[in-house]
Structure formats: structure tokens, C-alpha cells
Design a protein around this motif. Structure first.
Motif, PDB file in Angstrom:
ATOM      1  N   LEU A  61      -1.571   6.096  -3.590  1.00 55.29           N
ATOM      2  CA  LEU A  61      -2.285   5.669  -2.389  1.00 55.29           C
ATOM      3  C   LEU A  61      -1.720   6.351  -1.147  1.00 55.29           C
ATOM      4  O   LEU A  61      -2.462   6.758  -0.249  1.00 55.29           O
TER       5      LEU A  61
ATOM      6  N   GLN B 196       2.924   2.576  -3.076  1.00 54.44           N
ATOM      7  CA  GLN B 196       2.198   3.140  -4.210  1.00 54.44           C
ATOM      8  C   GLN B 196       2.025   4.639  -3.958  1.00 54.44           C
ATOM      9  O   GLN B 196       1.210   5.026  -3.107  1.00 54.44           O
TER      10      GLN B 196
ATOM     11  N   PHE C  63       0.820  -1.218   0.000  1.00 54.00           N
ATOM     12  CA  PHE C  63       0.000   0.000   0.000  1.00 54.00           C
ATOM     13  C   PHE C  63       0.852   1.266   0.000  1.00 54.00           C
ATOM     14  O   PHE C  63       0.696   2.138  -0.861  1.00 54.00           O
TER      15      PHE C  63
ATOM     16  N   ILE D 202      -5.537  11.003  -4.910  1.00 56.67           N
ATOM     17  CA  ILE D 202      -5.042   9.800  -5.574  1.00 56.67           C
ATOM     18  C   ILE D 202      -5.077   9.978  -7.090  1.00 56.67           C
ATOM     19  O   ILE D 202      -4.097   9.694  -7.793  1.00 56.67           O
TER      20      ILE D 202
ATOM     21  N   GLY E 235      -2.787   9.952  -1.056  1.00 51.79           N
ATOM     22  CA  GLY E 235      -4.194   9.975  -0.655  1.00 51.79           C
ATOM     23  C   GLY E 235      -4.352   9.765   0.832  1.00 51.79           C
ATOM     24  O   GLY E 235      -5.202  10.392   1.479  1.00 51.79           O
ATOM     25  N   PHE E 236      -3.522   8.894   1.395  1.00 50.08           N
ATOM     26  CA  PHE E 236      -3.546   8.643   2.840  1.00 50.08           C
ATOM     27  C   PHE E 236      -3.204   9.915   3.618  1.00 50.08           C
ATOM     28  O   PHE E 236      -3.849  10.231   4.631  1.00 50.08           O
TER      29      PHE E 236
ATOM     30  N   THR F 176      -9.648  12.581  -0.524  1.00 47.57           N
ATOM     31  CA  THR F 176      -8.739  11.447  -0.674  1.00 47.57           C
ATOM     32  C   THR F 176      -8.708  10.952  -2.117  1.00 47.57           C
ATOM     33  O   THR F 176      -7.638  10.716  -2.694  1.00 47.57           O
TER      34      THR F 176
END
Length: 437
Positions: A17, A14, A11, A45, A20-21, A41
Motif C-alpha cells: 500500500l 503495509q 496503512f 501494489i 502504491g501511495f 497505483t
């Protein structure tokens, strides 16, 4: 432990991702509603994915030109590099880049909270690319793991804290207020512009804003159009100089005999036009992705900083000062562009070009041109002209040095977007990383 190993090996490796986190965490800390968190979010991404698409476009369009310049300069094999390999740092170290960005921002907040340096760096795309270069410098120096994160976070923190602080008095003089400072790679050229302006002050040269410029040159203020035109002309000129055989080998099988227009090979013309337009399209896509990604993260960061440090001022993007002297901007862009191309030609002719430096349209527009505003404030039109010429020469030298220092990591980035603070930062950081390692 299996779950955390999965996050670490899949995870968080990437970049879309992980970015986005970060956006999700920031929005949750700001107590945004569920819908806003999901939207922010997802857009982050998607913006990161779009960014990588733009990078691929730009790399594909510019790679043949770099090889052509190598042929034109008669550069040895040891001085060449794979542009595509240089961009893999983005993919392989995406988590480290995101983590470096987050840690540096926290350090910036703490410094602003507890020291007299009260600027918060909020120029999102510069923040992101500097994070990338900080990690690339660490990798270039042989660092990995925790050592890489520590080094990249500290080096990035120093840049985002010190550079805007040094720019603050210059911005205050141009704008007449102290509501913001500039956080951008143009800083080094702004210092040059202000310094040359002070030296030219006794000449009593009038301001560029009192000079009438042709409206027909206004299209140069659009960096994507200017980039496309410069790249098209460059491809044509270089292709004709190196000859059909070398151009065919460098630009691909499409360079076969299709016919001529006024003595010019029609296939070279078509190839040049498409390469220039592809580059401009890639730049547009890249900028769209960066804006989309950071449009969610930066408000979250800013919301956090506003709550913690009410008296801090933002360090913003350089276009914030464009309106204070638009004529100086245009003169600065054209002057630095001409000076940089002449410098490249002279170095190629004299054999002093160690690595292929291509015309840096983006740096001319976003770094050298804004510096002319500060030169104009101090010394008028004369200072603008002189500082633009100096900036054009310095830009080429900085790009060449940084390409050599970051040959295994960020050379491709510096070849396209360097010659400015990116080059200064990546060069110094890469050299220090070797000592740190």
C-alpha cells in the motif's frame, strides 16, 4: 489525529500500500489523468505483492541448502541464523523502506540540481533493495524511529550519488559516449576489472570478441536457468557428501527410502531438481514483481527529474552494457563461478568458513560478468580471465563478512544475493549505524 494514527499504524505499515501511495503521488505530480493514476497505483501494489511471493519461494528453496552447508562445514551453532527471520525486515519496516527510498531520491535530485554531480539513480530494483539494506543496517545498529529514517536516507543517498559518479568515466570509455552511467551493485567488480585490465595492457592480449565461443554455452546467459542448474547440482553434491541421515534430517521427511538410480538416492535427486526449479521460479516471480512495481514509480520519478534537471544523465541498470562484449560476459560468468566454488571448497576444508556461503549464481552473472567487459576494454582476454578469478574470490569473502555483520537483519539476503555492492553497502552501513546510534 485518529485518522493519522490509523494511517501510521495500519496503512503505511503495509509495504504494497505504501509503495502504491508513492506511485500515486508521483503520477499526480506529473498531472497524469485519473485512469493512468489508478492503473499505475494498482500495478505498483500488485507488483509489491508479487515480489513478496517470490521472496517466499526463494527462501523456501534455499533454506535447506544453507542448513546443509552448515553441516558440511561443521559450523558451530553460534554461526547459524534463521533465513526466514532475516526477511522479516521487509514486512516490519516496509514504510521506513519506502520513505527512505523517497527521501534519498529527493536528495539525489537536489545534488544533481546544485552540484557538478549530474547523475540520477534510476535502476529501480537496486534502488529498492539498497533502501531495504539501509533500513536493515540501521535496525542492526539499534536505530529506530526518526533516527532510523535519517540514517538510512543519508546512507542510501551517498550510495546512489557517489557510485554512479565513479562509474561514469568507465562507462564512457566502453560505450564511447556520455549519455548514461551505471547504477548497480556491480560497480566494485567493474573497478577491479578496469584496474586489472590496465595492468595487463602491455601483454597486448586480443579482445574476447575476437574469440569464437561454443554456441552450446549460450544458455548460461539466462540467469534463471543458470541458477536452477547450479542449485540442483549443489543440492545433489552436498546431499551425497553429508550422507543420507544428515540429508534426511536437513531436507525433511521426504528424504525417505524411495529407491536408487545408478547408486544415487532417487528422492535426493527429485528433491534437488525441485528445489533448483523452485528457486528459479521464485527468482522469476521476484523479478516480475520488482519490474511491475517499479515500472510505474520510476517513470514518475524520471518525469519529475527531467522537469527539474534537464542536463542530468540517468544511472541505469547494468544490462545496458551487455551488448558491448558478450563473449567477455560469458567468460566472466564462468570464470567467477568456478573461482567462487573453488574458494568455498578451500575455505570449508581449511576451517576458515565462518558462515555458510552458498554458490552466488546471481552475483556471478550480474556483477562479476559485466566487470569482464571493462577488463576486456583495457587488457583483452588475459585481463578478463584474471579479473574473473579475482572477482570470484572477492565475492565469497564479501558475502561471508556481510553475513556475519548483518546476522540479525539481512544475513539471509546477503547469503543469496550478496558478495557484491549489497554486501559492501550493508557491511559498512551496519558498522556506521552502531556509531550513529
Amino acid at each position: 489525529m485518529s485518522f493519522f494514527n490509523y494511517l501510521g499504524s495500519n496503512f503505511f505499515k503495509q509495504p504494497p500500500l505504501f509503495m502504491g501511495f508513492l506511485a500515486m503521488v508521483g503520477l499526480i505530480l506529473l498531472k497524469k489523468d485519473f485512469g493512468t493514476v489508478v492503473k499505475g497505483t494498482a500495478k505498483t501494489i500488485m507488483g509489491t505483492i508479487i515480489l513478496f511471493v517470490g521472496v517466499n519461494f526463494i527462501t523456501t528453496a534455499a533454506s535447506p541448502l544453507a542448513s546443509a552447508f552448515g553441516t558440511l562445514y561443521n559450523l558451530p551453532e553460534s554461526s547459524t541464523f534463521d533465513v526466514n527471520v532475516c526477511w522479516t525486515v521487509l514486512g516490519e519496516y516496509g514504510s521506513e523502506i519506502g520513505l527512505t527510498l523517497l527521501i534519498a531520491f529527493v536528495i539525489n535530485l537536489l545534488v544533481a540540481k546544485f552540484t557538478p554531480i549530474k547523475n540520477i539513480f534510476l535502476t529501480g530494483h537496486i534502488f529498492f533493495w539498497m533502501s531495504y539494506l539501509a533500513v536493515a543496517a540501521g535496525v542492526q545498529g539499534g536505530l529506530s524511529g526518526a533516527g532510523l529514517i535519517i540514517f538510512s536516507s543519508i546512507s542510501l543517498s551517498l550510495y546512489i550519488i557517489i557510485s554512479p559518479a565513479l562509474m561514469r568515466p568507465l562507462v564512457r570509455k566502453v560505450t564511447g559516449n556520455d549519455s548514461f552511467t551505471i547504477g548497480h551493485t556491480a560497480s566494485i567488480f567493474c573497478y577491479i576489472g578496469a584496474g586489472v585490465g590496465k595492468l595487463c595492457k602491455k601483454a597486448n592480449s586480443k579482445s574476447t570478441e575476437d574469440v569464437q565461443l561454443p554456441k552450446g554455452l549460450s544458455f548460461f546467459r539466462d540467469t534463471t536457468i543458470a541458477s536452477a542448474l547450479v542449485l540442483i547440482v549443489t543440492y545433489l553434491v552436498v546431499g551425497l557428501i553429508i550422507g543420507k541421515e544428515a540429508a534426511t534430517a536437513t531436507f525433511g521427511a521426504a528424504m525417505g527410502s524411495i529407491g536408487t538410480i545408478g547408486g544415487m538416492q532417487y528422492d535426493l535427486f527429485t528433491f534437488s531438481v525441485m528445489a533448483g526449479l523452485d528457486f528459479a521460479a521464485g527468482l522469476t516471480i521476484l523479478l516480475t514483481g520488482v519490474r511491475m512495481m517499479l515500472g510505474e514509480i520510476i517513470p514518475a520519478f524520471k518525469g519529475i527529474s527531467d522537469k527539474l534537471i534537464p542536463n542530468a544523465i540517468p544511472a541505469l541498470d547494468v544490462p545496458m552494457i551487455f551488448s558491448f562484449a558478450p563473449n567477455a560476459m560469458l567468460i566472466g560468468f564462468l570464470g567467477s563461478m568456478i573461482a567462487s566454488i573453488v574458494t568455498i571448497i578451500i575455505m570449508a576444508k581449511t576451517g576458515t568458513m565462518m558462515f555458510a556461503v552458498i554458490p552466488l549464481t546471481v552475483a556471478c552473472f550480474f556483477d562479476c560478468a559485466p566487470a569482464a567487459i571493462f577488463a576486456n576494454k583495457e587488457g583483452g582476454t588475459l585481463a578478463v580471465v584474471i579479473s574473473s578469478i579475482i572477482s570470484g574470490v572477492v565475492m565469497v569473502l564479501l558475502a561471508m563478512v556481510s553475513i556475519g555483520v548483518t546476522l540479525e537483519t539481512a544475513a539471509g539476503f546477503n547469503q543469496l544475493y550478496g558478495g557484491n555492492g549489497f554486501s559492501v553497502f550493508s557491511t559498512i552501513a551496519s558498522l556506521v549505524a552502531k556509531l550513529f546510534a
